[in-house]
Enzyme design. Structure first.
Site, PDB file in Angstrom:
ATOM      1  N   CYS A 134       0.144  14.202   5.812  1.00 31.63           N
ATOM      2  CA  CYS A 134       1.136  13.176   4.883  1.00 31.63           C
ATOM      3  C   CYS A 134       1.995  14.119   4.054  1.00 31.63           C
ATOM      4  CB  CYS A 134       0.416  12.277   4.284  1.00 31.63           C
ATOM      5  SG  CYS A 134      -0.477  11.057   5.397  1.00 31.63           S
ATOM      6  N   HIS A 271       5.364   9.634  -0.873  1.00 34.88           N
ATOM      7  CA  HIS A 271       4.559   9.287   0.500  1.00 34.88           C
ATOM      8  C   HIS A 271       4.149   7.808   0.388  1.00 34.88           C
ATOM      9  CE1 HIS A 271       1.764   9.166   3.523  1.00 34.88           C
ATOM     10  NE2 HIS A 271       0.722   9.017   2.843  1.00 34.88           N
ATOM     11  N   ASN A 301       1.443   2.914   6.187  1.00 26.38           N
ATOM     12  CA  ASN A 301       1.438   4.215   5.868  1.00 26.38           C
ATOM     13  C   ASN A 301       1.860   4.944   7.130  1.00 26.38           C
ATOM     14  OD1 ASN A 301       0.614   7.150   5.534  1.00 26.38           O
ATOM     15  ND2 ASN A 301      -0.957   6.670   4.082  1.00 26.38           N
TER      16      ASN A 301
END
Length: 342
Positions: A134, A271, A301
């Site tokens: 990520c 993020h 996400n």
């Protein structure tokens, strides 16, 4: 500059890398693509053994997007790149570098970036992938800016299709993730620039986020499939503690080493891991005038795509000359920080 960092007990945990480039390189275009299929909390809750309200209360997520079964990372990335190129006012033939950040590539080989290069017609570009999970987009951003600091244009892409590697019955992961792609064009900029980037890796925490099978350690097999080792696994509680402990001091130290006052940072694009966690995080950063931008409630996400997707969504609210902090964290564990002058 490269220096060793230590954890609170004195163990060497991370390597930090930061530095300047020769000529101003800025973000001159951005784009994103989210698949049209909207997947509600109700849909994922049933398989995960929870309720829709349970998901929203703990994560702030209301929906996410899943790509059609015949699409792969390069398909989503191509659409995001086309939008970014149009926004920048250049063509694919002008691009000299393509860096794709992904942990869900089209296939182990060839690099997804090469598939993308051919797909969009960027035939002059060197193309390769990076995998920092990520945090991958910020890692890719730093690599690309150094490759075009003497001129030229780069496409930096974050793309992930987590719907392909999530166990629908695992409530720790199935409720969080979605699919998406985001891209930016880097190039010479008279007004914008990238003030600095700091990258960190905390290999001692490598087991917090992982996909055990499918590589050379545990090759794909009938046994690994039956045991579920090809699925994404995450220790959510430990990841949250890592973010709480490591990210705020890293951000404060990073900003403190740049020629920018913390009060001047206007935009925070993290993020998009978990809305509840992010709203706790932003209060600890020591940035009194910052505004946090979110897409996690709508898109979930999206892994390496989450920062460029959110940047594309926020671009009309960012004014020329504004300072934008990008903050990524994810598997490895890895962390990437970038301060961008718009």
């Amino acid at each position: 500059m490269v220096a060793d960092e230590s954890c609170h007990c004195g163990c060497a945990l991370a390597t930090w890398a930061e530095g300047d480039i020769r000529n101003p390189v800025g973000i001159i275009g951005c784009g994103s693509h989210l698949p049209p299929r909207v997947v509600s909390n109700e849909e994922v809750a049933a398989a995960a053994g929870v309720t829709a309200s349970w998901i929203e209360e703990r994560t702030g997520i209301r929906s996410r997007r899943f790509a059609h079964e015949d699409l792969a990372a390069s398909d989503l990335a191509a659409i995001a790149c086309e939008e970014a190129l149009e926004d920048a006012g250049i063509s694919a033939s002008d691009v000299s570098v393509i860096v794709v950040a992904t942990s869900t590539p089209d296939s182990p080989q060839p690099p997804t970036a090469c598939v993308l290069q051919h797909r969009i017609g960027a035939h002059r570009a060197a193309a390769f992938d990076v995998n920092a999970v990520c945090s991958g987009f910020v890692f890719a951003l730093d690599v690309a800016r150094r490759m075009v600091d003497s001129g030229g244009f780069a496409l930096v892409v974050g793309v992930d299709l987590y719907s392909r590697i999530i166990d629908p019955a695992d409530r720790r992961t199935a409720v969080l993730f979605g699919d998406g792609a985001g891209a930016v064009v880097l190039g010479p900029s008279a007004t914008g620039s990238i003030h600095g980037v700091r990258l960190a890796s905390f290999g001692a925490h490598q087991d917090l986020i992982r996909v055990p099978a499918g590589g050379s350690r545990i090759p794909p097999s009938k046994e690994s499939l039956l045991s579920g080792e090809h699925y994404f696994q995450m220790n959510g509680r430990a990841v949250r503690e890592f973010v709480k402990q490591e990210v705020p001091p890293a951000v404060q130290d990073f900003i403190g080493h740049l020629p920018v006052n913390a009060a001047a940072v206007k935009h925070f694009i993290p993020h998009q891991a978990n809305q509840v966690m992010l709203r706790e995080l932003v209060t600890e950063l020591g940035l009194p005038n910052v505004r946090m931008h979110e897409t996690v409630a709508e898109f979930g996400n999206t892994g390496a795509a989450s920062i460029p997707v959110t940047l594309a969504a926020a671009r009309n609210e960012i004014q020329r000359g504004d300072d934008v902090l990008l903050t990524a964290f994810g598997g490895g564990m890895a962390m990437g920080l970038a301060l961008v002058r718009w």
